[in-house]
Design a protein around this motif. Structure first.
Motif, PDB file in Angstrom:
ATOM      1  N   UNK A 100       0.817  -1.210   0.000  1.00 38.80           N
ATOM      2  CA  UNK A 100       0.000   0.000   0.000  1.00 38.80           C
ATOM      3  C   UNK A 100       0.850   1.258   0.000  1.00 38.80           C
ATOM      4  N   UNK A 101       1.814   1.328   0.949  1.00 36.77           N
ATOM      5  CA  UNK A 101       2.748   2.455   1.040  1.00 36.77           C
ATOM      6  C   UNK A 101       2.043   3.800   1.103  1.00 36.77           C
ATOM      7  N   UNK A 139     -14.346   1.832  -3.554  1.00 35.60           N
ATOM      8  CA  UNK A 139     -15.197   1.526  -2.407  1.00 35.60           C
ATOM      9  C   UNK A 139     -14.601   1.927  -1.077  1.00 35.60           C
ATOM     10  N   UNK A 140     -13.918   3.069  -1.070  1.00 30.78           N
ATOM     11  CA  UNK A 140     -13.264   3.491   0.173  1.00 30.78           C
ATOM     12  C   UNK A 140     -13.716   4.884   0.609  1.00 30.78           C
ATOM     13  N   UNK A 141     -14.822   5.343   0.049  1.00 25.18           N
ATOM     14  CA  UNK A 141     -15.253   6.707   0.331  1.00 25.18           C
ATOM     15  C   UNK A 141     -15.496   6.919   1.822  1.00 25.18           C
ATOM     16  N   UNK A 142     -15.974   5.881   2.495  1.00 31.70           N
ATOM     17  CA  UNK A 142     -16.297   6.020   3.921  1.00 31.70           C
ATOM     18  C   UNK A 142     -15.051   6.263   4.766  1.00 31.70           C
ATOM     19  N   UNK A 150      -5.261   3.266  10.735  1.00 32.95           N
ATOM     20  CA  UNK A 150      -6.568   2.828  11.229  1.00 32.95           C
ATOM     21  C   UNK A 150      -7.263   1.878  10.250  1.00 32.95           C
ATOM     22  N   UNK A 151      -6.574   1.510   9.169  1.00 36.40           N
ATOM     23  CA  UNK A 151      -7.223   0.705   8.137  1.00 36.40           C
ATOM     24  C   UNK A 151      -6.767  -0.746   8.199  1.00 36.40           C
ATOM     25  N   UNK A 152      -7.589  -1.632   7.653  1.00 38.09           N
ATOM     26  CA  UNK A 152      -7.175  -3.034   7.520  1.00 38.09           C
ATOM     27  C   UNK A 152      -6.254  -3.164   6.315  1.00 38.09           C
ATOM     28  N   UNK A 153      -5.595  -4.320   6.194  1.00 34.73           N
ATOM     29  CA  UNK A 153      -4.657  -4.516   5.090  1.00 34.73           C
ATOM     30  C   UNK A 153      -5.318  -4.335   3.727  1.00 34.73           C
ATOM     31  N   UNK A 154      -6.488  -4.924   3.562  1.00 30.72           N
ATOM     32  CA  UNK A 154      -7.188  -4.832   2.282  1.00 30.72           C
ATOM     33  C   UNK A 154      -7.624  -3.403   1.984  1.00 30.72           C
ATOM     34  N   UNK A 180      -5.334 -10.278  -0.040  1.00 30.18           N
ATOM     35  CA  UNK A 180      -5.929  -9.768   1.191  1.00 30.18           C
ATOM     36  C   UNK A 180      -7.333  -9.212   1.009  1.00 30.18           C
ATOM     37  N   UNK A 181      -7.910  -9.382  -0.178  1.00 30.01           N
ATOM     38  CA  UNK A 181      -9.275  -8.894  -0.385  1.00 30.01           C
ATOM     39  C   UNK A 181     -10.243 -10.072  -0.417  1.00 30.01           C
ATOM     40  N   UNK A 182     -11.477  -9.820   0.011  1.00 28.41           N
ATOM     41  CA  UNK A 182     -12.466 -10.892  -0.046  1.00 28.41           C
ATOM     42  C   UNK A 182     -12.897 -11.104  -1.501  1.00 28.41           C
ATOM     43  N   UNK A 183     -13.513 -12.248  -1.814  1.00 30.73           N
ATOM     44  CA  UNK A 183     -13.801 -12.570  -3.221  1.00 30.73           C
ATOM     45  C   UNK A 183     -14.645 -11.514  -3.924  1.00 30.73           C
ATOM     46  N   UNK A 184     -15.597 -10.915  -3.192  1.00 32.18           N
ATOM     47  CA  UNK A 184     -16.484  -9.955  -3.860  1.00 32.18           C
ATOM     48  C   UNK A 184     -15.713  -8.681  -4.203  1.00 32.18           C
TER      49      UNK A 184
END
Ligand SMILES: Nc1ncnc2c1ncn2[C@@H]1O[C@H](COP(=O)(O)OP(=O)(O)OP(=O)(O)O)[C@@H](O)[C@H]1O
Ligand SMILES: [Mg+2]
Lengths: 267, 378
Positions: A100-101, A139-142, A150-154, A180-184
Motif C-alpha cells: 500500500x505504502x 469503495x473506500x469513500x467512507x 486505522x485501516x485493515x490490510x485490504x 488480502x481482499x475478499x472474493x467480492x
C-alpha cells in the motif's frame, strides 16, 4: 518446449524490456528478462513467491537501477536518461505497492489529493471532488478521513489503488492488488481494472497470484522462475494454462504440486 | 498411532534376513523431553540394495520432532544410496516428509574477517567525505526547494512546516527552560564561591550572563534538540523508508528534499535561535535566583550588572551559532533516516545515530566557532 505464445495482437508496443538483469549487490535475482507490453493491454507478471516479481516492478518504476539491459517506455530509454527525464516519464506511471505504502502522516483523502496538489493547478473543491470519485471507485469513500494506521490490510490496498490513479496515469503498475481482499471486493477490483483499461486506455502491468482473476483480465504475461532466475514462459495466463509445456508453469497454472524430482525448487 | 504406548522416544536399527528394520517406539513429543538424533554414520553398515523399512507398532503420539528425526534419516539414506521404504511409515508422516526438500541449503560460511587497519581507516575517511558531500548536496537541494517555496512554486506543504515548527518550538519550551535555568543556577553557585572571597558578589551576574549568552544556552539547547527532535526525525524518516512511503514519493516525482526534508530543517533552523534567546533569559533568571537567595544581591543591581556585561554582538554571534546548529541537526538526522535500512531495528539504530552525530557535531562546530570568534576578536 512450448513456452512462447504466438503473437496475435497487432496493437503498438508501449513498453519493451530487453535482457534486463536485476541484482541486489552481488546477488542476482533475475537475468536476461525480455518482454514487450502492448498499448492498452493487461500484462501479468507471474511466478512463485520470492522469484523477483516485485523487484522487476521496482526497476520498471525507477526505484532499482538494473544491472544490465534496456527498458524502453514509448520511444524513451528509461534508464539512460538523467533524473529529470526519468521523472518526466514517471509522470505517466501510477503505482500500487505491495504493502500500500500510504503516507502515514496523512488521511486517506490527503494521500489521494497530494499528487494532484503538487502537479496540477486544480482548485481545492475540484480536487476534493476528484478524490471522492477515486475513493468511490475502489469503495473506500467512507474512510476518506481515516489515517492509514486505522485501516485493515485490504483497505490500505484499495486506498493505495485510489492514490495510484490520482493523476490518471496511462501506465499502471499493480503489485498484488487483490491479495488480502475478499472474493467480492476482488471481483469488483477486476472490473475496475478492466474499466481503467477500456475507459481510460491505460496499460496495466500487474503482479498477481490470483489465478482466477488473472485468467479473467490479463491478455499477456510473463512467468519468472526463482530456480533458473529468468523468464521461462511468455503468454497470457489462459494460453499458459492450456498450452505451455514447462512443468513448473503447468503446475502453477493448474495449482498442482510439483514433482519433487523436478529441478525447480524455490530454495 | 498407538495411544496406549508410554515412555520416552526410542529407535532401533535391526538388520534382518533381507532388509533392515527401523523400530520407532514411545511418544515423540518435542515438549516432553529430549528427542534422539539420528547419527550420520548409522546407515554405513547397511548392505547395498537392501531396503530399510519402518516398524511403528510401538509408536505412541508424535509431532514434528519425529518428522525432524525422519528428515535427517531420509537425507542420510539419500547420501548412502539406501532404499528407504517411506510407505511403511504412517500416512500423515509420509506426507509431511514429502513437503520437505531433500537437500536444505547449506548455511553460507561467514566472510573471513581481514584485519586491515590502514584499509579500514581509508574506507572510513572516504565514507565520511562521501557523507559530507551527500549532506551538503541535500542541503543545497533543500535550499533550492526553499527558494521555490518563496516564489510560490514549492513542493512543501504549509501543514507539514507548521506541525514540525510546533513540535520543535513550543513543545520544547519546558525542557529547554528547565535545563537552562539549572545551568544558570549552577554557574551562579560555582561563581559565587570564588567571587565571594573578593567581595565581588555582584559579578556573578556578568559571569552568568556572558557564559549563557556566549556558550551555554546555544550548546545546551542544541544538545537537547539533537536528542529530542533530531532523533525523532531520523526515526520518522526511516520508518517511512520501511513502509515504502519514500518509494511512493519518488515514484510520483515528489522531491524528498523539498517535500520532506525542507520543513524539518526549516523548523529547527527557525526555532533554534528563538529557543536560544529564551534559554539565555531563563539561564540568567536561574543565576539571579541563586544570587538573590544565597548572596542577597539586589534585583536592580543584578539587572544593571547583566546589561553592563552584555554587548549586543554576543547575542548576534549566539544567534548565528544556533541557526547553524539547527540546520546541522536537521540535515544530518534527515540524512541518517534516509540512509537507514528497512527493518524495525534499523529505526532504532538510526535514531541513536542521529542523536550521537548531533551531539558530537554540535560540540565540534562550537569549537570551530570559538576559534573563529577568537580570530575576529569578538
Ligand atoms: N532490498 C532487498 N535487498 C536484498 N534482497 C532483496 C531485497 N528485496 C528483495 N530481495 C530478494 O529478492 C528476491 C525477490 O524478491 P521479490 O520481493 O521481488 O519477490 P516477489 O516475487 O515479489 O515475491 P512475493 O510474491 O512473495 O511478493 C527475494 O529472494 C528477496 O530475498
Ligand atoms: Mg512481491
Amino acid at each position: 518446449m512450448n513456452n512462447q505464445m504466438p503473437s496475435t495482437n497487432d496493437r503498438p508496443t508501449l513498453i519493451s524490456v530487453s535482457d534486463l538483469t536485476l541484482a541486489f549487490g552481488s546477488r542476482v535475482i533475475q537475468h536476461d528478462v525480455s518482454f514487450e507490453v502492448k498499448r492498452g493491454s493487461i500484462f501479468a507478471v507471474m511466478g512463485g513467491s520470492g522469484c523477483g516479481k516485485s523487484t522487476l516492478l521496482k526497476s520498471m518504476i525507477g526505484l532499482l537501477r538494473p544491472r544490465q539491459g534496456t527498458y524502453m517506455v514509448g520511444k524513451d530509454n528509461y534508464w539512460s536518461g538523467d533524473d529529470q527525464s526519468r521523472i518526466q516519464i514517471g509522470r505517466r506511471f501510477g503505482v500500487l505497492f505491495q504493502s500500500g505504502a500510504l503516507w502515514s502522516s496523512m488521511t486517506v483523502g490527503e494521500n489521494v489529493a497530494l499528487p494532484m496538489q503538487m502537479f496540477t493547478s486544480l482548485t481545492p473543491p475540484v480536487i476534493r471532488q476528484l478524490v471522492e470519485l477515486k475513493l468511490g471507485l475502489v469503495g473506500m469513500l467512507h474512510a476518506i478521513d481515516q489515517y492509514p494506521s486505522e485501516l485493515s490490510g485490504g483497505m490500505r490496498k484499495r486506498a493505495g489503488l485510489a492514490r495510484a490513479i490520482s493523476l490518471d496515469p496511462d501506465i499502471l503498475f499493480f503489485d498484488e492488488p487483490s491479495a488480502g481482499l475478499d472474493p467480492i471486493t476482488s471481483a469488483r477490483l477486476d472490473d475496475l481494472i478492466l474499466n481503467l483499461r477500456d475507459g481510460l486506455g491505460a496499460t496495466i502491468i500487474i503482479v498477481s497470484h490470483e489465478l482466477s482473476s488473472l485468467f479473467h483480465i490479463a491478455d499477456d504475461g510473463i512467468f519468472l522462475d526463482a530456480g533458473q532466475k529468468t523468464a521461462v514462459a511468455h503468454g497470457s495466463p489462459t494460453w499458459l494454462r492450456d498450452h505451455c509445456t514447462d512443468p513448473l508453469v503447468h503446475a502453477f497454472m493448474h495449482r498442482e504440486q510439483l514433482d519433487t524430482s523436478s529441478p525447480h525448487e524455490n530454495g | 498411532m498407538n495411544t496406549s504406548v508410554n515412555g520416552a522416544p526410542q529407535w532401533q536399527l535391526q538388520p534382518e534376513a533381507n532388509r533392515t528394520l527401523v523400530t520407532l517406539s514411545g511418544n515423540w513429543i518435542a515438549q516432553e523431553g529430549r528427542i534422539p538424533e539420528f547419527p550420520d554414520s548409522a546407515l554405513k553398515e547397511i548392505r547395498q540394495g537392501e531396503p530399510v523399512e519402518f516398524s511403528t507398532d510401538q509408536l505412541g503420539r508424535w509431532d514434528t520432532s519425529l518428522i525432524s528425526f525422519l528428515w535427517k534419516l531420509k537425507r542420510s539414506a539419500l547420501e548412502a544410496h539406501v532404499d528407504l521404504r517411506m510407505d511403511t511409515l504412517p500416512e500423515s508422516a509420509h506426507k509431511l516428509l514429502d513437503l520437505l526438500p531433500e537437500n536444505p541449503p547449506q548455511p553460507q560460511p561467514p566472510a573471513p574477517h581481514h584485519f586491515a587497519p590502514v584499509a579500514a581507516v581509508g574506507q572510513l575517511t572516504l565514507d565520511t567525505l562521501n557523507e559530507i558531500g551527500c549532506v551538503s548536496e541535500m542541503g543545497t537541494a533543500a535550499a533550492r526547494g526553499g527558494f521555490a517555496a518563496l516564489v510560490g512554486r514549492g513542493m512543501m506543504r504549509t501543514v507539514d512546516l507548521m506541525t514540525d515548527l510546533s513540535a520543535a518550538g513550543p513543545a520544547a519550551l519546558l525542557i529547554v527552560g528547565v535545563v537552562n535555568f539549572l545551568v544558570g543556577a549552577i554557574l551562579a553557585f560555582v561563581g559565587s564561591v570564588e567571587l565571594h572571597k573578593f567581595a565581588a558578589d555582584i559579578y556573578v551576574a556578568s559571569l552568568v550572563a556572558i557564559a549563557m549568552v556566549r556558550e551555554m544556552s546555544a550548546v545546551m539547547t542544541a544538545i537537547i534538540m539533537a536528542g529530542r527532535t533530531g532523533g525523532a526525525y531520523a526515526a520518522r524518516i526511516s520508518t517511512m523508508q520501511g513502509n515504502e512511503e519514500i518509494d511512493a514519493l519518488q515514484v510520483f516525482g515528489i522531491p524528498v528534499s523539498s517535500y520532506l526534508i525542507l520543513p524539518s530543517v526549516l523548523a529547527l533552523a527557525f526555532t533554534m535561535p528563538l529557543l536560544y534567546l529564551y534559554g539565555c533569559l531563563i539561564g540568567m533568571f536561574g543565576g539571579f535566583c541563586v544570587s538573590y537567595i544565597m548572596l542577597h544581591v539586589s534585583p536592580l543591581g543584578y539587572f544593571h550588572e547583566t546589561l553592563q556585561a552584555l554587548p549586543l554582538d554576543q547575542f548576534t554571534f549566539g544567534f548565528i551559532k544556533s541557526f547553524v546548529f539547527g540546520t546541522f541537526i536537521g540535515l544530518t538526522s534527515c540524512r541518517i533516516g534516509l540512509k537507514a535500512g528497512r527493518s524495525a531495528a534499523d529505526v532504532g539504530i538510526a535514531a541513536t545515530k542521529a542523536v550521537v552525530v548531533g551531539i558530537v557535531g554540535v560540540i565540534a562546530l562550537d569549537a570551530v566557532f570559538a576559534v573563529i570568534a577568537n580570530v575576529i576578536g569578538i
